[in-house]
Design a protein around this motif. Structure first.
Motif, PDB file in Angstrom:
ATOM      1  N   PRO A 116       1.011   2.774   5.297  1.00  0.00           N
ATOM      2  CA  PRO A 116      -0.092   3.297   5.285  1.00  0.00           C
ATOM      3  C   PRO A 116       0.417   1.961   7.401  1.00  0.00           C
ATOM      4  O   PRO A 116      -0.117   2.466   8.018  1.00  0.00           O
ATOM      5  CB  PRO A 116      -0.877   3.134   4.395  1.00  0.00           C
ATOM      6  N   ASP A 117       0.106   0.349   6.699  1.00  0.00           N
ATOM      7  CA  ASP A 117      -0.308  -0.289   7.168  1.00  0.00           C
ATOM      8  C   ASP A 117       1.033  -0.507   8.079  1.00  0.00           C
ATOM      9  O   ASP A 117       1.244  -0.401   9.612  1.00  0.00           O
ATOM     10  CB  ASP A 117       0.224  -1.690   6.473  1.00  0.00           C
ATOM     11  N   ASP A 158       1.076  12.943  11.832  1.00  0.00           N
ATOM     12  CA  ASP A 158       1.295  11.950  10.934  1.00  0.00           C
ATOM     13  C   ASP A 158       1.820  12.121   9.896  1.00  0.00           C
ATOM     14  O   ASP A 158       3.145  11.248   9.800  1.00  0.00           O
ATOM     15  CB  ASP A 158      -0.261  11.454  10.524  1.00  0.00           C
ATOM     16  N   TRP A 172      -6.965   4.253  11.407  1.00  0.00           N
ATOM     17  CA  TRP A 172      -5.628   4.830  10.474  1.00  0.00           C
ATOM     18  C   TRP A 172      -5.329   6.418  11.077  1.00  0.00           C
ATOM     19  O   TRP A 172      -6.126   6.965  11.499  1.00  0.00           O
ATOM     20  CB  TRP A 172      -5.655   4.913   9.081  1.00  0.00           C
ATOM     21  N   ASP A 213       1.026  -1.333   0.197  1.00  0.00           N
ATOM     22  CA  ASP A 213      -0.118  -0.089   0.261  1.00  0.00           C
ATOM     23  C   ASP A 213       1.001   1.282   0.048  1.00  0.00           C
ATOM     24  O   ASP A 213       0.123   2.392   0.147  1.00  0.00           O
ATOM     25  CB  ASP A 213      -0.648   0.323   1.604  1.00  0.00           C
ATOM     26  N   PHE A 242      -3.005   1.285  -5.758  1.00  0.00           N
ATOM     27  CA  PHE A 242      -3.619   0.955  -4.299  1.00  0.00           C
ATOM     28  C   PHE A 242      -4.079   1.794  -3.983  1.00  0.00           C
ATOM     29  O   PHE A 242      -5.136   1.601  -3.410  1.00  0.00           O
ATOM     30  CB  PHE A 242      -2.652   0.079  -3.089  1.00  0.00           C
ATOM     31  N   GLN A 243      -3.790   3.272  -3.390  1.00  0.00           N
ATOM     32  CA  GLN A 243      -4.557   4.031  -2.903  1.00  0.00           C
ATOM     33  C   GLN A 243      -5.548   4.597  -3.535  1.00  0.00           C
ATOM     34  O   GLN A 243      -6.322   5.493  -3.200  1.00  0.00           O
ATOM     35  CB  GLN A 243      -3.726   5.051  -1.888  1.00  0.00           C
ATOM     36  N   TRP A 295      -6.891  14.819  -1.247  1.00  0.00           N
ATOM     37  CA  TRP A 295      -8.182  13.701  -1.329  1.00  0.00           C
ATOM     38  C   TRP A 295      -7.348  12.585  -0.179  1.00  0.00           C
ATOM     39  O   TRP A 295      -7.795  11.535   0.507  1.00  0.00           O
ATOM     40  CB  TRP A 295      -7.632  12.989  -2.448  1.00  0.00           C
ATOM     41  N   PHE A 296      -5.952  12.429  -0.203  1.00  0.00           N
ATOM     42  CA  PHE A 296      -5.101  11.604   0.317  1.00  0.00           C
ATOM     43  C   PHE A 296      -4.735  11.753   1.716  1.00  0.00           C
ATOM     44  O   PHE A 296      -3.851  12.988   2.108  1.00  0.00           O
ATOM     45  CB  PHE A 296      -3.958  10.725  -0.037  1.00  0.00           C
ATOM     46  N   ARG A 297      -5.589  12.448   2.525  1.00  0.00           N
ATOM     47  CA  ARG A 297      -5.492  12.997   4.173  1.00  0.00           C
ATOM     48  C   ARG A 297      -4.343  12.833   4.982  1.00  0.00           C
ATOM     49  O   ARG A 297      -4.171  11.616   5.680  1.00  0.00           O
ATOM     50  CB  ARG A 297      -6.791  12.836   5.194  1.00  0.00           C
ATOM     51  N   PHE A 353      -7.943   2.688  -3.264  1.00  0.00           N
ATOM     52  CA  PHE A 353      -8.811   2.450  -1.777  1.00  0.00           C
ATOM     53  C   PHE A 353      -9.227   3.438  -0.817  1.00  0.00           C
ATOM     54  O   PHE A 353     -10.507   4.043  -0.790  1.00  0.00           O
ATOM     55  CB  PHE A 353      -7.896   1.865  -0.884  1.00  0.00           C
ATOM     56  N   VAL A 354      -8.621   4.512  -1.761  1.00  0.00           N
ATOM     57  CA  VAL A 354      -8.930   6.407  -1.183  1.00  0.00           C
ATOM     58  C   VAL A 354      -9.738   7.116  -2.258  1.00  0.00           C
ATOM     59  O   VAL A 354     -10.924   7.231  -1.936  1.00  0.00           O
ATOM     60  CB  VAL A 354      -8.321   6.462  -0.623  1.00  0.00           C
TER      61      VAL A 354
HETATM   62  N1  FO1 Z   1      -7.745   6.206   4.266  1.00  0.00           N
HETATM   63  C1  FO1 Z   1      -8.962   6.070   4.071  1.00  0.00           C
HETATM   64  O1  FO1 Z   1      -9.725   6.225   3.643  1.00  0.00           O
HETATM   65  N2  FO1 Z   1      -8.907   7.831   3.590  1.00  0.00           N
HETATM   66  C2  FO1 Z   1      -7.318   9.289   3.742  1.00  0.00           C
HETATM   67  O2  FO1 Z   1      -7.413   9.962   3.721  1.00  0.00           O
HETATM   68  C3  FO1 Z   1      -6.219   7.915   4.061  1.00  0.00           C
HETATM   69  C4  FO1 Z   1      -5.239   8.371   4.415  1.00  0.00           C
HETATM   70  C5  FO1 Z   1      -4.271   7.691   5.293  1.00  0.00           C
HETATM   71  C6  FO1 Z   1      -3.203   8.569   5.552  1.00  0.00           C
HETATM   72  C7  FO1 Z   1      -2.161   7.592   5.975  1.00  0.00           C
HETATM   73  C8  FO1 Z   1      -2.648   6.525   6.458  1.00  0.00           C
HETATM   74  O3  FO1 Z   1      -0.590   5.885   6.892  1.00  0.00           O
HETATM   75  C9  FO1 Z   1      -3.610   5.430   5.499  1.00  0.00           C
HETATM   76  C10 FO1 Z   1      -4.197   6.415   5.072  1.00  0.00           C
HETATM   77  N3  FO1 Z   1      -5.641   6.378   4.660  1.00  0.00           N
HETATM   78  C11 FO1 Z   1      -6.619   6.898   4.594  1.00  0.00           C
HETATM   79  C12 FO1 Z   1      -5.567   4.608   4.922  1.00  0.00           C
HETATM   80  C13 FO1 Z   1      -4.847   3.533   4.181  1.00  0.00           C
HETATM   81  O4  FO1 Z   1      -5.787   3.739   2.838  1.00  0.00           O
HETATM   82  C14 FO1 Z   1      -5.604   2.179   4.293  1.00  0.00           C
HETATM   83  O5  FO1 Z   1      -4.774   2.253   5.576  1.00  0.00           O
HETATM   84  C15 FO1 Z   1      -4.663   1.625   3.916  1.00  0.00           C
HETATM   85  O6  FO1 Z   1      -3.909   1.587   2.775  1.00  0.00           O
HETATM   86  C16 FO1 Z   1      -5.356   0.195   3.757  1.00  0.00           C
HETATM   87  O7  FO1 Z   1      -4.612  -0.757   5.098  1.00  0.00           O
END
Ligand code: FO1
Length: 315
Positions: A46-47, A93, A65, A35, A150-151, A86-88, A154-155
């Motif tokens: 992220p994970d 963090d 997360w 991811d 992936f992002q 869009w990717f918060r 997913f996002v």
């Molecule tokens: N998930 C979302 O649904 N929206 C986000 O804006 C988002 C930002 C983000 C930033 C840092 C991070 O470590 C994870 C984030 N995630 C967000 C979760 C991420 O997409 C997922 O946790 C994994 O990639 C899938 O498990």
């Protein structure tokens, strides 16, 4: 020593239960990096961050997360500039991504940076990326055959888009990170956490040497199904299994893991599937698998370790 193969949210919840059943220093998490993404020039894992934040007690349980009590000043200012928001990325963090990016620019491998972050955040366990080499999960959209990262899927697309195929770019030439195969080989039990079997556990098993190492000790490998009564507790696992031609049920999960895993823990809601899982050649344990509280997670952790232990230790 317990080794857990971990994705994001579901894995972090179970790990928080496992550390109440075994000493934290006896737990090694091998975490998905498929991811990972570079955004605004920052290396984001992220994970790894979800596992570290959750184990350290800093995680935001509702979101699953990022950090609890987060503020979004930078994102708001970036949005005002017309930047990509869009990717918060929360203000605190961002410190993690700035730290990781700086250390990588100094030549430190991801595993070294992850060990530093895990220690400085205070997770209490060993956190290993599955590989120090880049592996990027990419998904081919059914609508137009376009492949997205992936992002993005997913996002940005809110994982609402049906997919034709999933690829782990770079996996076939990726080496397991230092300590990964040793952790898998020396663990008393290997736990496959209740993460998405396709895009969270899949990339880990796609790193050469990892699947054979897990399969070699299949009898003391135990997985928890992230699918309960045909639904993923969080995220697109059920839809992805269906879109990839598998059953969105504990059977679909069992078929994904049967080569490397000897025992599958399924929820009571799926008790009717137990015999069919067993007919695939896996042991099957039926137990409550939905973790609403840390106590639920600890109880499930104990069930999982008992199920994975060699026969003498198995109740
Ligand atoms: N998930 C979302 O649904 N929206 C986000 O804006 C988002 C930002 C983000 C930033 C840092 C991070 O470590 C994870 C984030 N995630 C967000 C979760 C991420 O997409 C997922 O946790 C994994 O990639 C899938 O498990």
């Amino acid at each position: 020593m317990i080794c857990a193969l971990a994705g994001g949210v579901g894995a972090a919840r179970l790990l928080r239960g496992l550390v109440r059943v075994v000493p934290p220093q006896d737990l090694t998490a091998v975490v998905n990096t498929g991811d990972d993404t570079v955004l605004h020039g920052l290396h984001i894992s992220p994970d790894i961050d979800t596992v570290c934040y959750t184990l350290a007690g800093w995680g935001d349980d509702t979101r699953g997360w990022g950090l609890a009590g987060e503020t979004w000043t930078v994102m708001t200012a970036l949005e005002a500039l017309g930047g990509q928001a869009w990717f918060r990325l929360g203000d605190r963090d961002l410190a993690t991504h700035l730290y990781r990016t700086q250390r990588i620019s100094e030549g430190a491998p991801l595993s070294e940076v992850t060990t530093e972050l895990s220690r400085q955040l205070g997770t209490g366990i060993e956190v290993l990326p599955m590989s120090d080499d880049p592996v990027h999960t990419r998904l081919e959209l059914a609508a137009d055959g376009r492949e997205v990262a992936f992002q993005e899927y997913f996002v940005r697309l809110r994982h609402d888009e049906p997919v034709n195929a999933v690829h782990f770019e770079g996996a076939d030439t990726a080496a397991p990170a230092p300590g990964v195969t040793a952790a898998i080989e020396s663990a008393e039990v290997v736990v496959i956490c209740p993460s998405n079997p396709v895009v969270s556990i899949g990339p880990i098993l796609a790193v050469p040497e990892v699947s054979p190492a897990v399969a070699a000790r299949r009898d003391t490998v135990v997985a928890i199904s992230p699918i309960v009564a045909g639904k993923a507790l969080k995220g697109p696992a059920d839809r992805l299994l269906l879109e990839l031609g598998e059953e969105p049920s504990v059977l679909g999960v069992a078929r994904r893991y049967v080569e490397v895993c000897g025992t599958l823990v399924i929820d009571e809601a799926d008790a009717g599937y137990a015999d069919t899982v067993r007919s695939l050649g896996m042991r099957c344990v039926v137990a409550p698998t939905v973790m609403r509280t840390a106590t639920d997670a600890a109880v499930l952790g104990k069930v999982v370790l008992d199920a994975g232990r060699p026969p003498a230790g198995r109740r």
